[in-house]
Scaffold this motif. Structure first.
Motif, PDB file in Angstrom:
ATOM      1  N   HIS A  84       0.520  -1.209   0.047  1.00 15.79           N
ATOM      2  CA  HIS A  84      -0.034   0.065  -0.292  1.00 15.79           C
ATOM      3  C   HIS A  84       1.023   1.772   0.328  1.00 15.79           C
ATOM      4  CE1 HIS A  84      -2.743   3.337   2.366  1.00 15.79           C
ATOM      5  NE2 HIS A  84      -2.750   2.993   1.059  1.00 15.79           N
ATOM      6  N   GLU A  98       0.327   5.214   0.265  1.00 15.60           N
ATOM      7  CA  GLU A  98      -0.481   6.591   0.054  1.00 15.60           C
ATOM      8  C   GLU A  98      -0.103   8.027  -0.558  1.00 15.60           C
ATOM      9  OE1 GLU A  98      -0.541   7.986   4.466  1.00 15.60           O
ATOM     10  OE2 GLU A  98      -1.798   5.961   4.098  1.00 15.60           O
ATOM     11  N   ASP A 150      -3.024  11.191   2.751  1.00 15.23           N
ATOM     12  CA  ASP A 150      -4.083   9.504   2.160  1.00 15.23           C
ATOM     13  C   ASP A 150      -4.886  10.299   1.245  1.00 15.23           C
ATOM     14  OD1 ASP A 150      -4.460   7.273   2.945  1.00 15.23           O
ATOM     15  OD2 ASP A 150      -5.960   7.544   4.420  1.00 15.23           O
ATOM     16  N   ASP A 199      -4.816   9.740  -1.908  1.00 15.35           N
ATOM     17  CA  ASP A 199      -4.593   9.500  -3.206  1.00 15.35           C
ATOM     18  C   ASP A 199      -3.672   8.303  -3.018  1.00 15.35           C
ATOM     19  OD1 ASP A 199      -4.914  11.156  -5.580  1.00 15.35           O
ATOM     20  OD2 ASP A 199      -2.494  11.161  -5.860  1.00 15.35           O
ATOM     21  N   ASN A 200      -3.912   6.802  -3.414  1.00 14.92           N
ATOM     22  CA  ASN A 200      -3.311   5.637  -2.806  1.00 14.92           C
ATOM     23  C   ASN A 200      -3.701   4.966  -3.829  1.00 14.92           C
ATOM     24  OD1 ASN A 200      -4.276   5.178  -0.017  1.00 14.92           O
ATOM     25  ND2 ASN A 200      -5.285   7.046  -0.576  1.00 14.92           N
TER      26      ASN A 200
END
Length: 169
Positions: A141, A143, A147, A149-150
Motif C-alpha cells: 500500500h 499513499e 492519504d 491518493d492511494n
C-alpha cells in the motif's frame, strides 16, 4: 485544486501532442516526401497508444511492476483530470515475476480489505474479478498527498494474480 501525478501526466501528454501536431504541420508544408512523414507519424501514434499499464503505474507512482502479465480485467471510472478509481487484475506466470518489486506485507489486513472493498463496491466490479480474501495473499500500500491518493497491490500467490487498485481523489 490538487493535481495528482496522473493529472500532470495527462497535461504533459496533451502538450506533447500539440507540439508534435504543430511540428508535423510545419514539416508537411516544407517537405516533399510526405510518405516518409506519414510513416513516422504512425510510429509515434503506435508508441503512445501501446503503453502498457505498467508504464502508467510508473508515471503515476514511480513504481516499476513487471510487464510480464496478462490483463484479465480492467475498470476505470477516472475523469479526464485523472480523479477517480482504477481497478485491474493481472495474471502472472509465476510469483518470481513480481516478488522482488515491492516490500510486500503478509495479509490478511482488515483495514486494507475494507478500503479496497469500498472501491470495488463503488466501481461495481464483477464478483468473479474480486479478490478472494479467504486465500493467502500479500499486499503493498502506498499513499500520497495526505492519504488522498492511494495505491493498493494485492497478490495471491496460489493464483498468481495481482490486483491493482488506484484511488485519486
Amino acid at each position: 485544486m490538487i493535481w495528482t501525478k496522473y493529472k500532470q501526466f495527462g497535461r504533459t501528454i496533451l502538450i506533447t501532442f500539440i507540439v508534435i501536431f504543430l511540428a508535423i504541420i510545419i514539416t508537411l508544408k516544407t517537405t516533399s516526401n510526405n510518405n516518409e512523414i506519414e510513416s513516422d507519424i504512425l510510429k509515434i501514434i503506435h508508441n503512445v497508444a501501446n503503453r502498457s499499464y505498467a508504464d502508467i503505474v510508473y508515471v503515476n507512482w514511480k513504481i516499476k511492476i513487471s510487464s510480464n502479465y496478462e490483463e484479465i480485467y480492467s475498470l476505470d471510472d477516472s475523469g479526464w483530470m485523472g480523479d477517480g478509481f482504477r481497478y485491474h487484475v493481472f495474471q502472472y506466470d509465476s510469483f518470481e515475476n513480481i516478488q522482488s518489486d515491492f516490500d510486500w506485507e503478509i495479509g490478511p489486513n482488515n483495514d486494507i480489505e475494507e478500503k479496497v472493498n469500498e472501491i470495488i463496491l463503488g466501481l461495481n466490479v464483477e464478483i468473479n474479478y474480486r479478490p478472494n480474501y479467504t486465500m493467502d495473499y500479500i499486499y503493498y500500500h502506498l499513499e500520497e498527498n495526505d492519504d488522498i491518493d492511494n495505491l493498493y497491490f494485492l497478490f495471491f500467490p496460489i493464483e498468481n494474480k495481482l490486483y491493482v487498485i488506484e484511488s485519486f481523489i
